[in-house]
Write a protein that holds these residues in place. Structure first.
Motif, PDB file in Angstrom:
ATOM      1  N   LEU A 120       0.842  -0.817   0.275  1.00 24.99           N
ATOM      2  CA  LEU A 120       0.052  -0.037  -0.616  1.00 24.99           C
ATOM      3  C   LEU A 120       0.720   1.136   0.151  1.00 24.99           C
ATOM      4  N   HIS A 121       1.939   1.147   0.464  1.00 29.01           N
ATOM      5  CA  HIS A 121       3.315   2.389   0.751  1.00 29.01           C
ATOM      6  C   HIS A 121       4.868   2.603  -0.901  1.00 29.01           C
ATOM      7  N   TYR A 122       4.008   1.364  -0.944  1.00 26.93           N
ATOM      8  CA  TYR A 122       4.972   1.319  -2.338  1.00 26.93           C
ATOM      9  C   TYR A 122       5.281   2.126  -2.979  1.00 26.93           C
ATOM     10  N   SER A 123       4.042   3.003  -3.839  1.00 26.19           N
ATOM     11  CA  SER A 123       3.744   4.178  -4.994  1.00 26.19           C
ATOM     12  C   SER A 123       4.308   4.831  -4.155  1.00 26.19           C
ATOM     13  N   GLN A 124       4.221   5.054  -3.047  1.00 26.77           N
ATOM     14  CA  GLN A 124       4.671   6.143  -2.343  1.00 26.77           C
ATOM     15  C   GLN A 124       6.894   6.259  -2.130  1.00 26.77           C
ATOM     16  N   ILE A 125       6.504   5.684  -1.596  1.00 31.32           N
ATOM     17  CA  ILE A 125       7.979   5.368  -1.305  1.00 31.32           C
ATOM     18  C   ILE A 125       8.951   5.138  -2.000  1.00 31.32           C
ATOM     19  N   CYS A 126       8.687   4.111  -3.219  1.00 30.58           N
ATOM     20  CA  CYS A 126       9.465   3.806  -4.344  1.00 30.58           C
ATOM     21  C   CYS A 126       9.612   4.000  -5.384  1.00 30.58           C
ATOM     22  N   THR A 127       9.703   5.813  -5.656  1.00 31.20           N
ATOM     23  CA  THR A 127       9.068   6.046  -6.700  1.00 31.20           C
ATOM     24  C   THR A 127      10.445   6.398  -7.691  1.00 31.20           C
ATOM     25  N   VAL A 128      10.196   6.874  -8.428  1.00 39.31           N
ATOM     26  CA  VAL A 128      11.934   6.348  -9.759  1.00 39.31           C
ATOM     27  C   VAL A 128      12.415   7.553  -9.330  1.00 39.31           C
ATOM     28  N   LYS A 129      12.395   9.303  -8.361  1.00 44.44           N
ATOM     29  CA  LYS A 129      13.833  10.085  -8.174  1.00 44.44           C
ATOM     30  C   LYS A 129      13.954  10.191  -7.514  1.00 44.44           C
ATOM     31  N   ARG A 130      13.444   8.934  -5.842  1.00 47.58           N
ATOM     32  CA  ARG A 130      14.214   7.860  -5.196  1.00 47.58           C
ATOM     33  C   ARG A 130      15.010   7.409  -5.308  1.00 47.58           C
ATOM     34  N   THR A 131      14.555   6.856  -6.560  1.00 47.31           N
ATOM     35  CA  THR A 131      15.422   5.017  -7.025  1.00 47.31           C
ATOM     36  C   THR A 131      16.471   6.237  -7.668  1.00 47.31           C
ATOM     37  N   TYR A 132      17.017   7.042  -8.318  1.00 45.72           N
ATOM     38  CA  TYR A 132      18.106   7.435  -8.997  1.00 45.72           C
ATOM     39  C   TYR A 132      18.853   7.571  -8.076  1.00 45.72           C
ATOM     40  N   ALA A 133      17.834   8.760  -6.847  1.00 45.07           N
ATOM     41  CA  ALA A 133      19.076   9.226  -5.256  1.00 45.07           C
ATOM     42  C   ALA A 133      19.227   7.774  -4.484  1.00 45.07           C
ATOM     43  N   VAL A 134      18.758   6.631  -5.201  1.00 49.25           N
ATOM     44  CA  VAL A 134      19.804   5.556  -3.594  1.00 49.25           C
ATOM     45  C   VAL A 134      20.858   5.269  -4.999  1.00 49.25           C
ATOM     46  N   ILE A 135      20.662   5.207  -6.509  1.00 53.70           N
ATOM     47  CA  ILE A 135      21.462   4.480  -7.151  1.00 53.70           C
ATOM     48  C   ILE A 135      22.594   5.515  -7.022  1.00 53.70           C
ATOM     49  N   GLY A 136      22.738   7.039  -6.600  1.00 50.80           N
ATOM     50  CA  GLY A 136      23.126   7.897  -6.589  1.00 50.80           C
ATOM     51  C   GLY A 136      23.937   7.673  -4.875  1.00 50.80           C
ATOM     52  N   LEU A 137      23.425   7.330  -3.808  1.00 54.77           N
ATOM     53  CA  LEU A 137      23.682   7.356  -2.458  1.00 54.77           C
ATOM     54  C   LEU A 137      24.453   5.852  -2.419  1.00 54.77           C
ATOM     55  N   ILE A 138      24.538   4.719  -3.406  1.00 53.09           N
ATOM     56  CA  ILE A 138      24.700   3.574  -3.770  1.00 53.09           C
ATOM     57  C   ILE A 138      26.364   3.966  -4.298  1.00 53.09           C
ATOM     58  N   TRP A 139      26.340   4.585  -5.534  1.00 50.44           N
ATOM     59  CA  TRP A 139      27.925   5.104  -5.737  1.00 50.44           C
ATOM     60  C   TRP A 139      28.998   5.782  -4.924  1.00 50.44           C
ATOM     61  N   PHE A 140      28.439   6.578  -3.955  1.00 47.21           N
ATOM     62  CA  PHE A 140      28.655   7.229  -2.878  1.00 47.21           C
ATOM     63  C   PHE A 140      29.926   6.330  -2.280  1.00 47.21           C
ATOM     64  N   ILE A 141      28.502   5.980  -1.393  1.00 47.35           N
ATOM     65  CA  ILE A 141      28.752   4.878  -0.682  1.00 47.35           C
ATOM     66  C   ILE A 141      30.260   3.620  -1.177  1.00 47.35           C
ATOM     67  N   CYS A 142      29.937   3.052  -2.264  1.00 45.23           N
ATOM     68  CA  CYS A 142      31.772   2.334  -2.882  1.00 45.23           C
ATOM     69  C   CYS A 142      32.827   3.512  -3.204  1.00 45.23           C
TER      70      CYS A 142
END
Length: 316
Positions: A120-142
């Motif tokens: 029920l909360h998937y569409s609010q939590i997992c947005t496209v914008k947040r997904t790209y932000a997570v990818i950016g965070l992954i690269w920073f962490i690595c």
């Protein structure tokens, strides 16, 4: 203290065979990865789905990692030693992309956990914008922990070390400070402990959700199997951190076989795990498989001059 280094070189026939095997594997995996990427970018239905955005990010990352390690393998046979600056570039890119894979697996596992356990909360939590932000965070962490190796080496080594020296391109050949080796071990333990705990947590949560759902709904069971395959992929990634110790043990058991041991280690640790991503999504995922078939049909029809009948764009 003076040390004598032993130069290990293959015979011409053995070197030719090994390089042919590596080139063929690289061509096959590159073709598979390019096919997956082409299917993703041709169909806008994937652009709005965080699951497939994270997947194609890992495919591209694995493609870069594979190409860099392939280039290093070939260069080690052609030149044996290369300039330190060039080696630094290859090593850092290989390290960043190698570390990126397990962290991406954790991100993909969390996305599946949210999709199954919090629909029920998937569409609010997992947005496209947040997904790209997570990818950016992954690269920073690595990137952040390992880029410091370059800064420390720049501060402790003279410029001539980078400009005029040539080395057999290994991480230990260019980033030689013992403190850096200890730092790498500490970060390896932290990274993989976090990823391992994330996969175990998401797997158990999805497992309990699958038992609670009706047997007619198989989405939770498929997600559970996907997380399990991610765990297998993570276990293979872990091999890259214990492989130096394994090489030492095998060299003691099989003296004089160091070149064969290194080649087998390269195939098992750096090549084999890259086959899993296409299997997890290209072969198992119904939606992605449907569009792969549609693209394959389009290509075959173009050669035969027949019109292509489009498939219905239903979601999985």
């Amino acid at each position: 203290m003076n040390t004598t280094s032993v130069l290990y070189r293959d015979t011409f026939t053995m070197a030719l065979v090994k390089n042919l095997i590596v080139v063929l594997i690289w061509l096959v995996l590159t073709y598979i990865n390019c096919t997956l990427a082409a299917t993703f970018f041709r169909h806008q239905t994937f652009y709005a789905d965080p699951r497939y955005i994270l997947f194609i990010h890992m495919v591209i990352n694995d493609g870069i990692q594979l190409t860099v390690t392939f280039a290093l393998f070939i260069l080690s046979y052609i030149f044996y030693k290369i300039n330190v600056s060039l080696c630094c570039f290859f090593v850092l890119v290989a390290v960043f992309t190698t570390r990126n894979t397990p962290v991406s697996l954790a991100g993909m596992a969390i996305e599946r956990y949210i999709a199954i356990c919090k629909p029920l909360h998937y569409s609010q939590i997992c947005t496209v914008k947040r997904t790209y932000a997570v990818i950016g965070l992954i690269w920073f962490i690595c990137v952040a922990p390992d880029i410091t190796d370059l800064f420390v080496t720049l501060a402790t080594e003279p410029i001539s070390f980078f400009q005029h020296n040539s080395v057999f391109c290994l991480r230990e050949s260019v980033f030689k400070d013992p403190i850096l080796a200890q730092k790498r071990k500490a970060f390896d333990i932290i990274y993989f402990s976090c990823v391992f705990l994330t996969l175990v947590f998401t797997y158990l949560k999805i497992l309990f959700a699958a038992r609670a759902l009706s047997t007619a709904d198989t989405s939770a069971q498929k997600a559970r199997n996907t997380i399990l395959l991610h765990g297998v992929q993570l276990a293979m990634c872990l091999l890259s951190y214990i492989s130096p110790s394994v090489e030492i043990v095998l060299h003691v058991i099989f003296p004089g076989r160091i070149l064969e041991i290194r080649f087998a280690n390269y195939l098992i640790v750096y090549i084999l795990p890259r086959f899993l991503s296409p299997i997890i999504y290209g072969a198992r995922d119904k939606k992605f498989k449907k569009y792969l078939r549609m693209d394959a049909l389009r290509c075959s029809c173009k050669y035969k001059g027949k019109p292509v009948v489009p498939l219905n764009k239903d979601r999985m």
